[in-house]
Design a protein around this motif. Sequence first.
Motif, short mmCIF file in Angstrom:
data_model
loop_
_atom_site.label_atom_id
_atom_site.label_comp_id
_atom_site.label_asym_id
_atom_site.label_seq_id
_atom_site.Cartn_x
_atom_site.Cartn_y
_atom_site.Cartn_z
N ASP A 42 52.18 30.34 47.01
CA ASP A 42 51.48 30.41 45.73
C ASP A 42 50.01 30.02 45.78
O ASP A 42 49.38 29.87 44.74
CB ASP A 42 52.20 29.50 44.71
CG ASP A 42 53.58 30.02 44.37
OD1 ASP A 42 53.81 31.24 44.51
OD2 ASP A 42 54.42 29.20 43.96
N ASP A 43 49.46 29.84 46.95
CA ASP A 43 48.05 29.50 47.07
C ASP A 43 47.21 30.62 46.44
O ASP A 43 47.43 31.80 46.72
CB ASP A 43 47.69 29.35 48.55
CG ASP A 43 46.28 28.86 48.77
OD1 ASP A 43 45.34 29.42 48.16
OD2 ASP A 43 46.10 27.92 49.56
N PRO A 44 46.24 30.28 45.59
CA PRO A 44 45.42 31.31 44.93
C PRO A 44 44.63 32.20 45.90
O PRO A 44 44.30 33.33 45.57
CB PRO A 44 44.47 30.50 44.05
CG PRO A 44 45.11 29.18 43.88
CD PRO A 44 45.94 28.95 45.11
N SER A 45 44.37 31.71 47.09
CA SER A 45 43.61 32.51 48.06
C SER A 45 44.46 33.59 48.74
O SER A 45 43.93 34.39 49.49
CB SER A 45 42.96 31.60 49.11
OG SER A 45 43.95 30.99 49.90
N VAL A 46 45.75 33.60 48.45
CA VAL A 46 46.63 34.62 49.05
C VAL A 46 46.18 36.03 48.64
O VAL A 46 46.36 36.97 49.40
CB VAL A 46 48.11 34.37 48.66
CG1 VAL A 46 49.00 35.57 49.00
CG2 VAL A 46 48.63 33.12 49.36
N ALA A 92 52.84 44.54 44.71
CA ALA A 92 52.60 43.64 45.84
C ALA A 92 51.42 42.71 45.59
O ALA A 92 51.43 41.55 46.01
CB ALA A 92 52.37 44.45 47.12
N GLY A 93 50.41 43.19 44.88
CA GLY A 93 49.21 42.39 44.67
C GLY A 93 49.10 41.73 43.32
O GLY A 93 48.20 40.90 43.11
N ALA A 94 49.98 42.05 42.37
CA ALA A 94 49.84 41.56 41.00
C ALA A 94 49.92 40.04 40.89
O ALA A 94 49.04 39.41 40.26
CB ALA A 94 50.89 42.21 40.09
N ALA A 95 50.93 39.43 41.46
CA ALA A 95 51.08 37.97 41.35
C ALA A 95 49.96 37.23 42.08
O ALA A 95 49.37 36.29 41.51
CB ALA A 95 52.45 37.53 41.86
N ALA A 123 46.89 37.43 39.87
CA ALA A 123 46.98 36.54 38.71
C ALA A 123 46.68 35.09 39.10
O ALA A 123 45.97 34.37 38.39
CB ALA A 123 48.35 36.65 38.05
N ARG A 124 47.20 34.65 40.25
CA ARG A 124 46.94 33.28 40.71
C ARG A 124 45.48 33.08 41.06
O ARG A 124 44.89 32.05 40.75
CB ARG A 124 47.84 32.94 41.90
CG ARG A 124 49.31 32.76 41.50
CD ARG A 124 50.15 32.17 42.62
NE ARG A 124 50.17 32.97 43.82
CZ ARG A 124 51.04 33.94 44.08
NH1 ARG A 124 51.97 34.24 43.21
NH2 ARG A 124 51.00 34.59 45.22
N VAL A 171 38.51 35.05 41.26
CA VAL A 171 38.13 36.45 41.06
C VAL A 171 37.91 36.71 39.58
O VAL A 171 38.34 35.93 38.72
CB VAL A 171 39.17 37.45 41.62
CG1 VAL A 171 39.34 37.31 43.12
CG2 VAL A 171 40.50 37.32 40.92
N ARG A 172 37.26 37.80 39.30
CA ARG A 172 36.92 38.20 37.93
C ARG A 172 38.16 38.26 37.05
O ARG A 172 39.21 38.72 37.49
CB ARG A 172 36.26 39.57 37.95
CG ARG A 172 35.01 39.66 38.74
CD ARG A 172 34.63 41.08 39.03
NE ARG A 172 34.56 41.88 37.81
CZ ARG A 172 33.61 42.76 37.55
NH1 ARG A 172 32.68 43.00 38.45
NH2 ARG A 172 33.60 43.45 36.44
N GLU A 173 37.99 37.85 35.81
CA GLU A 173 39.11 37.86 34.87
C GLU A 173 39.47 39.26 34.40
O GLU A 173 40.58 39.48 33.92
CB GLU A 173 38.78 36.99 33.65
CG GLU A 173 38.73 35.52 33.98
CD GLU A 173 38.43 34.67 32.75
OE1 GLU A 173 38.47 35.20 31.62
OE2 GLU A 173 38.15 33.48 32.93
N ASP A 174 38.54 40.21 34.51
CA ASP A 174 38.80 41.55 33.98
C ASP A 174 39.57 42.46 34.95
O ASP A 174 39.90 43.59 34.60
CB ASP A 174 37.50 42.23 33.54
CG ASP A 174 36.54 42.48 34.69
OD1 ASP A 174 36.59 41.75 35.70
OD2 ASP A 174 35.72 43.42 34.57
N LEU A 175 39.87 41.97 36.15
CA LEU A 175 40.66 42.77 37.09
C LEU A 175 42.10 42.88 36.60
O LEU A 175 42.65 41.92 36.06
CB LEU A 175 40.65 42.15 38.48
CG LEU A 175 39.37 42.29 39.28
CD1 LEU A 175 39.49 41.53 40.58
CD2 LEU A 175 39.08 43.75 39.57
N ARG A 176 42.69 44.04 36.81
CA ARG A 176 44.07 44.29 36.45
C ARG A 176 44.82 44.79 37.68
O ARG A 176 44.21 45.31 38.61
CB ARG A 176 44.15 45.36 35.35
CG ARG A 176 43.40 45.00 34.08
CD ARG A 176 44.12 43.85 33.36
NE ARG A 176 43.32 43.33 32.27
CZ ARG A 176 42.69 42.15 32.29
NH1 ARG A 176 42.74 41.38 33.34
NH2 ARG A 176 42.02 41.73 31.25
#
Length: 191
Positions: A82-86, A127-130, A133-134, A141-146
């Motif tokens: 769960d590290d945000p840098s993942v 694969a990249g969504a979670a 989000a972290r 990273v930018r908040e506007d990325l989806r």
Amino acid sequence: MSRLAPKPVRKDAVHNRAAVLDAARAVFGAHGLDAPLDLIAEKAGVGRGTLYRHFADRTELALAVLEADVADLGRRTAEQGDDPSVFFWFLDRLAEDMVRNAGLAGVVRNVRSPDALTSLRQSLMEAGAAPLARAQAAGLVREDLRPMDIRLIATLLGAGFQGADAAERQAVSLRTRAVILDGLKPRGGPL
């Protein structure tokens, strides 16, 4: 009303499919998308009929290789924790996969039915969504990325590979990652 149980998949069929995918990944990587399918069957240790029982044509086989690689990337990403840098680890592995699979990019560009790519695109976003989000929650990273932007990032990571040799693909990939990572950073205000 009784229902018939689904027919069990034979172990040798599962093994043969995996062997064909591994062989196709290696052969397409070494010889490009136009490599002889007989070479793939030979490397997999199966007959041509077995190859065609699993995959109707070259496009279906190439897409299956890409889908298997994205599924594997999703598994490996989840194992990172769960590290945000993942999210950045995910992007680096995605870029490496794209350099390795550059010969398969033509199949994605030339697929006649957009529906054929739906599963691949969905798996990539999942694969990249979670991790995205972290990374956003941590302010990395930018908040506007989806999650759907991951598809765009993948397209950018694979750009510039056509006709390039392995060394040039690696150089282009490294530069593209640097540009993309800069663009992902949070911004202090309007651009």
